[in-house]
Write a protein that holds these residues in place. Structure first.
Motif, PDB file in Angstrom:
ATOM      1  N   ASP A 212       4.399  -0.360  -1.345  1.00 36.16           N
ATOM      2  CA  ASP A 212       3.880  -1.540  -0.741  1.00 36.16           C
ATOM      3  C   ASP A 212       4.471  -2.949  -1.229  1.00 36.16           C
ATOM      4  O   ASP A 212       4.133  -3.987  -0.988  1.00 36.16           O
ATOM      5  N   THR A 213       5.515  -2.842  -2.286  1.00 34.79           N
ATOM      6  CA  THR A 213       5.880  -3.944  -2.830  1.00 34.79           C
ATOM      7  C   THR A 213       7.283  -3.799  -3.117  1.00 34.79           C
ATOM      8  O   THR A 213       7.644  -2.722  -3.908  1.00 34.79           O
ATOM      9  N   HIS A 243       8.559 -11.374  -3.388  1.00 33.48           N
ATOM     10  CA  HIS A 243       7.635 -10.133  -3.215  1.00 33.48           C
ATOM     11  C   HIS A 243       7.399  -9.612  -1.655  1.00 33.48           C
ATOM     12  O   HIS A 243       6.659 -10.357  -1.220  1.00 33.48           O
ATOM     13  N   LYS A 245       6.083  -7.471   1.074  1.00 35.45           N
ATOM     14  CA  LYS A 245       4.871  -6.685   1.303  1.00 35.45           C
ATOM     15  C   LYS A 245       4.916  -5.575   2.226  1.00 35.45           C
ATOM     16  O   LYS A 245       5.653  -5.685   3.270  1.00 35.45           O
ATOM     17  N   ALA A 260       8.167  -1.759   2.121  1.00 34.16           N
ATOM     18  CA  ALA A 260       8.551  -2.997   1.565  1.00 34.16           C
ATOM     19  C   ALA A 260       9.885  -2.975   0.982  1.00 34.16           C
ATOM     20  O   ALA A 260      10.839  -3.702   1.263  1.00 34.16           O
TER      21      ALA A 260
END
Ligand SMILES: [Zn+2]
Length: 444
Positions: A212-213, A243, A245, A260
């Motif tokens: 997710d990152t 960053h 997402k 991501a």
């Protein structure tokens, strides 16, 4: 249908489960003769003693990896594939009763292992005991196999296969009812190659999760941010780094998540000439079925292959890309492996296998699945169809074995959590289902 389970059996199952839960059995450092720690070995010994008391003959692996208990005669062997190891209790302050005691609370038992997998193991034992008490004779040998490393690397089953015979058919009482007849193959690999002196990328922490990152560090943050905006991908700027997402989800459901890692790579392709960024950002992009990378793998029984670029590390030393792949059940590992190796070669990466678990597939119209399903339906009245799972049980370690119980449709899954709970009414119903199923499969 004959009723095999008596009040005595129910009481006996509760006190036996309490006995087993009392011996903590999570992985610790090896000591001589106990590869997973003294506690796990003690738990194995206690379990074998319990089975001996019920008239089983038992065997313990001299190296301490596994044990088994047998009853009945016959050429064919019906396997019950259990595991005695548990995950640690975790933060004890979350427990409302001692973790290593199966405490009776209202109409439920609470303690580490009651659901996973000591409870279902004891239910299967008492099912066989009830049949024996009712005078049922068996035309197969019934062999309970006790693994002790299920929560980690399955080294117990590896040893078992080195030294012992497989079974003719069997069940793993370690998942869900009605019956799981297919588990996809799991292949986790790393592609490694040269790093980059111009930028750093770091994304994802575990192979079994969609990342997710993904973080970018370098001197083209502005240009990449502008491309991320054009692509409509969400990101944050955190002290000069970007960053990107995504949306985390279990790797087995990768197409439902947002990756991501590949999103960041897509925004980088116009700014860097790097084989890893090209692979992720030009070829794979948001394709979580791996079609662009290795072609389409899909079957009627279990759907599409899933392809998750789970982890990426690019720095001045190296590039390391971790990929989690779940293979539809009718394909061979080699078919996927060949394509992956071609891909690695094309992009100048080294291919390295991290883990592999073969798939499980027993046809729905097989004698085993039909009989288990029939017993389940007749006892419960629940007519749900057999299931496919992306998860993994010991059933896949042997031919002609499936996962069978012991969670019902509405069971609250408390496995691996504080206050692990098994409802008594579910335990009693499990006893009846296992007794009926084993009667139909092994009774004379
Ligand atoms: Zn388990």
């Amino acid at each position: 249908m004959k009723k095999f389970i008596t009040e005595e059996h129910k009481k006996g199952a509760i006190s036996t489960l309490q006995r087993l839960v009392k011996v903590p059995s999570y992985l610790q450092d090896a000591v001589p003769g106990a590869p997973f720690g003294q506690d796990i070995l003690n738990s194995l010994k206690e379990c074998l003693t319990i089975f001996e008391e019920e008239g089983f003959s038992t065997f313990i692996d001299p190296e301490g990896y596994y044990g088994y208990a047998e009853l009945g005669e016959g050429e064919e062997v019906f396997g019950v594939l259990c595991h005695l190891d548990v995950v640690p209790a975790g933060d004890l302050s979350f427990w409302n009763s001692p973790a290593f005691e199966a405490t009776l609370k209202g109409e439920a038992l609470v303690g580490r292992g009651v659901q996973d997998d000591k409870g279902p193991t004891v239910a299967a034992l008492y099912a066989v005991k009830a049949l024996k008490d009712a005078g049922v004779e068996f035309d197969k040998k019934i062999r309970f196999i006790f693994g002790t490393d299920e929560e980690n690397l399955w080294r117990c089953m590896e040893k078992y296969h080195e030294k012992e015979q497989g079974v003719s058919m069997g069940i793993a009482p370690d998942a869900n009812f009605p019956v799981i007849y297919a588990e996809k193959g799991l292949l986790q690999v790393y592609l490694t190659g040269e790093g980059s002196a111009e930028f750093e990328v770091s994304g994802g922490a575990a192979l079994n999760v969609v990342p997710d990152t993904a973080i970018y560090r370098g001197n083209k943050a502005e240009e990449i941010a502008s491309d991320l905006q054009k692509l409509g991908y969400s990101f944050e700027e955190v002290s000069g780094a970007l960053h990107v997402k995504g949306k985390a989800i279990h790797s087995k459901d990768a197409p439902e998540g947002i990756n991501a890692n590949t999103r960041l790579a897509e925004a980088m392709v116009n700014h860097y000439d790097h084989q890893g960024i090209d692979l992720l950002g030009k070829l794979i992009k948001e394709d979580a079925k791996g079609i662009s990378a290795i072609g389409e793998f899909k079957d009627e029984a279990s759907g599409n292959l899933t392809f998750n670029v789970a982890t990426v590390e690019i720095n001045d030393q190296e590039t390391k890309i971790g990929i989690d792949i779940r293979i539809p059940v009718t394909f061979e590992k080699e078919q996927v492996e060949d394509k992956l190796q071609e891909l690695a070669k094309e992009y100048g990466f080294k291919y390295e296998e991290h883990d592999f678990l073969a798939s499980l597939y027993v046809p729905v119209d097989s004698e085993l699945v039909k009989t288990l399903l029939g017993a389940y339906r007749d006892v419960t009245g629940d007519m749900r169809e057999p299931m496919i799972s992306g998860g993994a049980t010991f059933a896949r370690t042997m031919d002609n074995c499936v996962a069978f119980g012991a969670m019902f449709e509405n069971t609250v899954d408390t496995m691996h959590q504080a206050n692990e709970t098994w409802q008594l009414d579910e335990m009693y119903q499990t006893l009846e289902i296992y007794a009926e199923a084993i009667y139909r499969l092994c009774g004379k």
